[in-house]
Design a protein around this motif. Structure first.
Motif, short mmCIF file in Angstrom:
data_model
loop_
_atom_site.label_atom_id
_atom_site.label_comp_id
_atom_site.label_asym_id
_atom_site.label_seq_id
_atom_site.Cartn_x
_atom_site.Cartn_y
_atom_site.Cartn_z
N VAL A 717 0.84 -1.21 0.00
CA VAL A 717 0.00 0.00 0.00
C VAL A 717 0.88 1.26 0.00
O VAL A 717 0.56 2.25 -0.67
CB VAL A 717 -0.95 -0.03 1.21
N MET A 718 1.98 1.25 0.76
CA MET A 718 2.89 2.40 0.74
C MET A 718 3.40 2.67 -0.67
O MET A 718 3.37 3.82 -1.16
CB MET A 718 4.08 2.15 1.67
N LEU A 719 3.85 1.61 -1.36
CA LEU A 719 4.36 1.79 -2.72
C LEU A 719 3.26 2.21 -3.68
O LEU A 719 3.47 3.09 -4.52
CB LEU A 719 5.01 0.49 -3.19
N ALA A 720 2.09 1.60 -3.56
CA ALA A 720 0.98 1.96 -4.44
C ALA A 720 0.56 3.40 -4.24
O ALA A 720 0.24 4.12 -5.21
CB ALA A 720 -0.20 1.01 -4.20
N ALA A 726 2.42 10.01 -7.71
CA ALA A 726 3.46 10.54 -8.59
C ALA A 726 3.06 10.44 -10.05
O ALA A 726 3.43 11.27 -10.88
CB ALA A 726 4.77 9.82 -8.33
N SER A 727 2.30 9.39 -10.40
CA SER A 727 1.93 9.22 -11.81
C SER A 727 1.04 10.35 -12.31
O SER A 727 1.01 10.64 -13.50
CB SER A 727 1.21 7.88 -11.99
N ILE A 742 8.06 4.25 -11.66
CA ILE A 742 7.88 3.17 -10.67
C ILE A 742 9.21 2.70 -10.14
O ILE A 742 9.40 2.53 -8.92
CB ILE A 742 7.10 2.00 -11.30
N ASP A 743 10.19 2.52 -11.03
CA ASP A 743 11.51 2.07 -10.59
C ASP A 743 12.14 3.08 -9.63
O ASP A 743 12.74 2.69 -8.61
CB ASP A 743 12.43 1.87 -11.79
N ALA A 744 12.01 4.35 -9.95
CA ALA A 744 12.63 5.38 -9.11
C ALA A 744 11.99 5.42 -7.73
O ALA A 744 12.68 5.53 -6.72
CB ALA A 744 12.51 6.74 -9.80
N ILE A 745 10.66 5.34 -7.67
CA ILE A 745 9.98 5.42 -6.37
C ILE A 745 10.30 4.20 -5.52
O ILE A 745 10.59 4.32 -4.32
CB ILE A 745 8.47 5.57 -6.59
N ALA A 812 12.55 10.80 -13.97
CA ALA A 812 13.39 10.76 -12.78
C ALA A 812 13.28 12.05 -11.98
O ALA A 812 13.27 12.03 -10.74
CB ALA A 812 14.84 10.51 -13.19
N ALA A 813 13.16 13.17 -12.66
CA ALA A 813 13.02 14.45 -11.96
C ALA A 813 11.71 14.52 -11.23
O ALA A 813 11.61 15.02 -10.11
CB ALA A 813 13.13 15.61 -12.96
N ASP A 814 10.65 14.01 -11.87
CA ASP A 814 9.34 14.02 -11.20
C ASP A 814 9.34 13.12 -9.98
O ASP A 814 8.69 13.41 -8.99
CB ASP A 814 8.27 13.57 -12.18
N ALA A 815 10.04 11.97 -10.06
CA ALA A 815 9.99 10.99 -8.99
C ALA A 815 10.88 11.36 -7.83
O ALA A 815 10.49 11.26 -6.68
CB ALA A 815 10.42 9.62 -9.53
N ALA A 816 12.11 11.80 -8.08
CA ALA A 816 13.05 12.10 -7.00
C ALA A 816 13.91 13.28 -7.42
O ALA A 816 15.04 13.13 -7.87
CB ALA A 816 13.93 10.89 -6.70
N PRO A 817 13.43 14.53 -7.33
CA PRO A 817 14.17 15.70 -7.83
C PRO A 817 15.43 15.96 -7.03
O PRO A 817 15.46 15.77 -5.82
CB PRO A 817 13.16 16.83 -7.68
#
Length: 833
Positions: A717-720, A726-727, A742-745, A812-817
């Motif tokens: 649930v945390m990952l979802a 983020a999507s 998904i990979d980055a998160i 990648a910027a959107d997921a982990a800037p």
């Protein structure tokens, strides 16, 4: 090292067989918490309570003290048959009958038509070996004679010219002779060998005429063998055949004939007859007869071979007809009255009653009987306790839940007690063991239900007089009931389980009935009625589960199914006050359910936890981007620290709201852990930018309170939650961008240690990411633009054309800037919160 550690019966602390896959370094081992004395005593009390109840379920039959002998006067009270039983024959009489049957039963022999040919072939082989030995012997003797002659021809010379060659010839011939002689496995004395050798030497050197002694003896042996094999020679002594006849089977012709014992010859008898015939042919020559007997024994091949396996099968079938009983005593029949004489007939009835009571209740000594029962009952119950202690420590440590499991077991054992007191044979099949298996499976899991079924089957088999059919049927049907509800999706499965239990019971009882000598008696039909009642009792599972959940505070899949209804008041209120959060929760639920299915986790639990994980946002919905209107962002008026407090508060407020609404603890755990101890990164960086010295900003002030996810479902649930939020910030959610996102998160959560307390492995994460990607691609699939629809303006910054590299960088910027890159807006970052 404790005593249990030495036995290997203690829980293994710090064993993370699957969790270690997410970190290269090994986490320090956690000590298994030790139970207090009060907790230990509570478990011991539950154990003793179950054991006492099981001991009471044993039938209480008074055991007869069979000390009277025929001719005595009965001094005790009248003896009345407490139940029907058969009158057993005395052991000596029964043994005599069995022995008489065995004596009259004909043994089975297989005929060997090739026996004569084999015997003659052996004669030829022995003859050839003897001839080789004799030739070697004659050569040896003649070489020795030449050596002696050479020495006598020139006694003055120390070494005649050919003496060495002659010595070598003597040695060679002697070795050849000994080798040939050892090849013959004949048990002959030196004197008897000398007779054979002398005859062969005399004939070979011309001193005697006619055949050698061995040829004459082999000829006699062949003649005797032909005569005896024509009658039939057994491969066993004739004394071992006690029956007057024997059955001879011809495998090739597939026939069977009966022959008289007097017509055939035993193996030992054949040797005796051969000696007699040899004495007639060679009178007054015992050594010659002994040689002939040895030759005969070495070549004779029996023509009738004993078939022990076929004989044993036939005898067992015959012995089954020899019953150890005669007649039957009916219930309430008077066996003997006080002061009556103990006749032989009455004594046999009393002995039979003693035997029947032993079979039902154990040894006639009360203390020994109770001790034996206690050991067996303790063993059966200890099986379940050891299983929970070693392999389900969380269940064993939770006194409330463990007490619930013991109460279910105790209820079934009490059913055994009642069934034993009811005067109806089919009552034992009414005891709802399958219902207990279903309840424990739904409340806990299938393995707890299976071990409980095994324990109850063992106890029931003991309590009902070592009733194997009951034990076997209970075990098979109980485990099938466990399988039928291990993944409950709706209440109609309970009805299907009841039908499966009825069918399984009927099939098992039918199989057992077909093995009986008199199948389909009245007891069989009574048992079928009983199992029908048993199956009907399974329909009580739903109301019983409802009561167990209310009393013991457990959460079953039934409750989770009810909580998954989006029309429930709490979810309805969430959809009205925070529609964006509600829609987000629905998408997270879909993602979590698909991922849980992919890794074999509890998909229903993950879905329900996802539906309620953000209910705390309904108290301040305007602070979260999914509920905001364009241009309306209250975070612009707050300091970063205050914004972080507001964002983090939805976890604590959601927990409080869940408890106020009486949500189960298992659902509240999802609310508390769906962010773990993660960093509220946007406001943390914003606070650092606002300070001249970024180090003065305490990172702990910008982390969620936790705890981290403890179960696979909570981690999913945390990952979802993160992936779904983020999507939404992706400008162009292509499949490649979604995969990179998904990979980055997931990588960020692993690096932050948020999944360390769960049991997920990297293989599980790969399947989770695959499930997320497939579902998100379905949500954000490309649509065909209608003819009248204006083309969307390309997003600024990147232009309309984007290649693979720019896609990955943007995702990648959107997921982990990074600190040096352009960061998302407050609205985008609050979506991740």
């Amino acid at each position: 090292m404790s005593f249990l550690d030495r036995l290997g019966l203690s829980p293994k602390p710090g064993r993370y067989s699957r969790r270690a896959g997410l970190r290269a370094d090994r986490r320090p081992e956690r000590e298994t918490p030790r139970m207090s004395r009060q907790e230990v005593l509570s478990r011991v009390g539950l154990f003793l309570a179950l054991a006492t109840l099981a001991l009471l379920a044993f039938p209480n039959v008074t055991v007869y003290d069979g000390t009277a002998e025929p001719g005595d006067v009965w001094q005790q009270d009248d003896v009345v048959a407490p139940f029907d039983f058969s009158i057993r024959l005395p052991d000596s009489t029964f043994a005599s009958r069995r022995d008489s049957v065995l004596r009259s039963e004909s043994p089975i022999f297989r005929e060997r038509p090739e026996a004569l040919a084999q015997t003659l072939a052996r004669l030829d082989s022995v003859d050839a070996r003897l001839d080789s030995a004799f030739v070697a012997y004659v050569d040896w003797r003649q070489a020795g004679a030449r050596l002696a002659d050479a020495r006598e021809a020139d006694p003055d010379r120390e070494t005649p010219p050919d003496i060495d060659a002659l010595r070598a010839a003597v040695r060679r011939d002697s070795v050849q002779y000994l080798t040939q002689r050892e090849a013959l496995t004949l048990s002959l004395s030196p004197r008897q060998w000398q007779l054979l050798l002398a005859s062969a030497y005399d004939v070979a050197t011309g001193r005697a005429g006619g055949p050698t002694l061995d040829d004459r003896l082999l000829g006699e042996a062949g003649r005797i063998a032909r005569e005896l094999l024509a009658r039939g020679v057994l491969d066993v002594p004739i004394d071992s055949v006690r029956a007057p006849t024997l059955l001879v089977q011809d495998i090739e012709e597939r026939s069977e004939t009966e022959r008289q014992r007097s017509d055939v010859v035993g193996y030992n008898q054949a040797s005796t007859l051969a000696r007699r015939s040899l004495f007639a042919a060679f009178p007054q020559k015992p050594d010659t007869v002994a040689i002939g007997a040895a030759l005969f024994a070495s070549v004779l091949d029996p023509s009738l071979v004993y078939d022990a396996e076929a004989t044993q099968r036939m005898r067992e079938q015959t012995l089954q007809s020899v019953l150890p009983t005669r007649g039957r005593v009916r219930e309430n029949q008077i066996i003997i009255r006080r002061y009556d004489e103990v006749t032989q007939e009455r004594w046999e009835m009393l002995q039979s009653l003693d035997y029947a009571q032993r079979e039902r209740s154990g040894d006639k000594k009360w203390i020994v009987t109770v001790l034996g029962r206690t050991i067996l009952v303790f063993s059966a119950i200890a099986l379940f306790f050891l299983y929970t202690y070693l392999l389900r420590p969380t269940l064993f440590a939770d006194l409330r839940q463990f007490t619930l499991a013991c109460i279910v077991l105790g209820a079934v054992i009490f059913g055994y007690l009642v069934a034993g007191a009811v005067e109806w044979g089919g009552a034992i099949y009414v005891v709802p063991v399958s219902l207990a298996s279903i309840l424990l499976t739904i409340v806990f899991d299938s393995r707890v239900g299976s071990f409980a079924t095994l324990t109850l089957a063992a106890i029931g088999g003991l309590a009902f007089g070592y009733n194997f059919p009951f034990t076997f049927a209970t075990l098979i049907v109980g485990v099938l009931a466990v399988f039928s509800v291990r993944d409950v999706k709706n209440r109609s499965q309970i009805l299907a389980s009841a039908g499966l239990v009825l069918l399984a019971y009927a099939l098992v009882l039918l199989g057992h009935e077909l093995l009986r000598a008199d199948p389909f008696t009245s007891d069989f039909w009574a048992d079928l009625v009983a199992v029908a009642v048993n199956a009907a009792l399974i329909l009580l599972a739903a109301p019983v589960l409802w009561g167990m959940e209310r009393v013991f505070g457990v959460t079953t899949d039934m409750t989770l199914l009810e909580l998954s209804d989006t029309n429930r008041p709490l979810l309805k209120k969430l959809s009205m006050q925070a529609p964006g959060t509600f829609n987000h929760s629905l998408q997270v639920a879909n993602l979590a359910e698909a991922a849980a299915d992919a890794v074999g986790a509890n998909a229903l639990r993950a879905r329900v936890g996802a539906l309620y994980h953000d209910i705390g946002k309904m108290l301040k919905p305007e602070y979260f981007i999914e509920n905001q209107q364009p241009g309306d962002n209250p975070h612009e008026k707050l300091k970063p620290s205050m914004s972080a407090l507001v964002i983090a508060a939805h976890v604590k407020e959601g927990v409080q709201l869940g408890r106020e609404q009486n949500l189960p603890e298992v659902v509240i755990d999802f609310i508390a852990s769906h962010h773990g101890t993660g960093l509220i990164e946007y406001f943390y960086r914003k606070a650092q930018e606002a300070e001249e010295d970024p180090s003065v900003v305490d990172e702990s002030d910008y982390r969620y309170p936790g705890p981290r996810p403890q179960t696979n479902e909570q981690a999913i649930v945390m990952l979802a939650d993160s992936v779904e939020a983020a999507s939404r910030s992706l400008s162009k959610p292509t499949p490649r961008r979604l995969e990179s996102l998904i990979d980055a998160i997931v990588a960020a959560r692993v690096a932050d240690g948020q999944l360390d307390e769960s049991a997920l492995t990297f293989a599980d994460l790969a399947r989770i990411k695959e499930a997320f990607h497939g579902l998100l691609c379905g949500i954000y699939h490309f649509r065909v633009r209608y003819p009248d629809q204006a083309e969307e303006e390309a997003p600024s910054g990147d232009g309309a054309a984007t290649d693979a590299a720019s896609d990955e960088l943007e995702v990648a910027a959107d997921a982990a800037p990074d600190a040096n890159e352009e960061r998302p807006t407050t609205e985008e970052r609050s979506t991740l919160g």
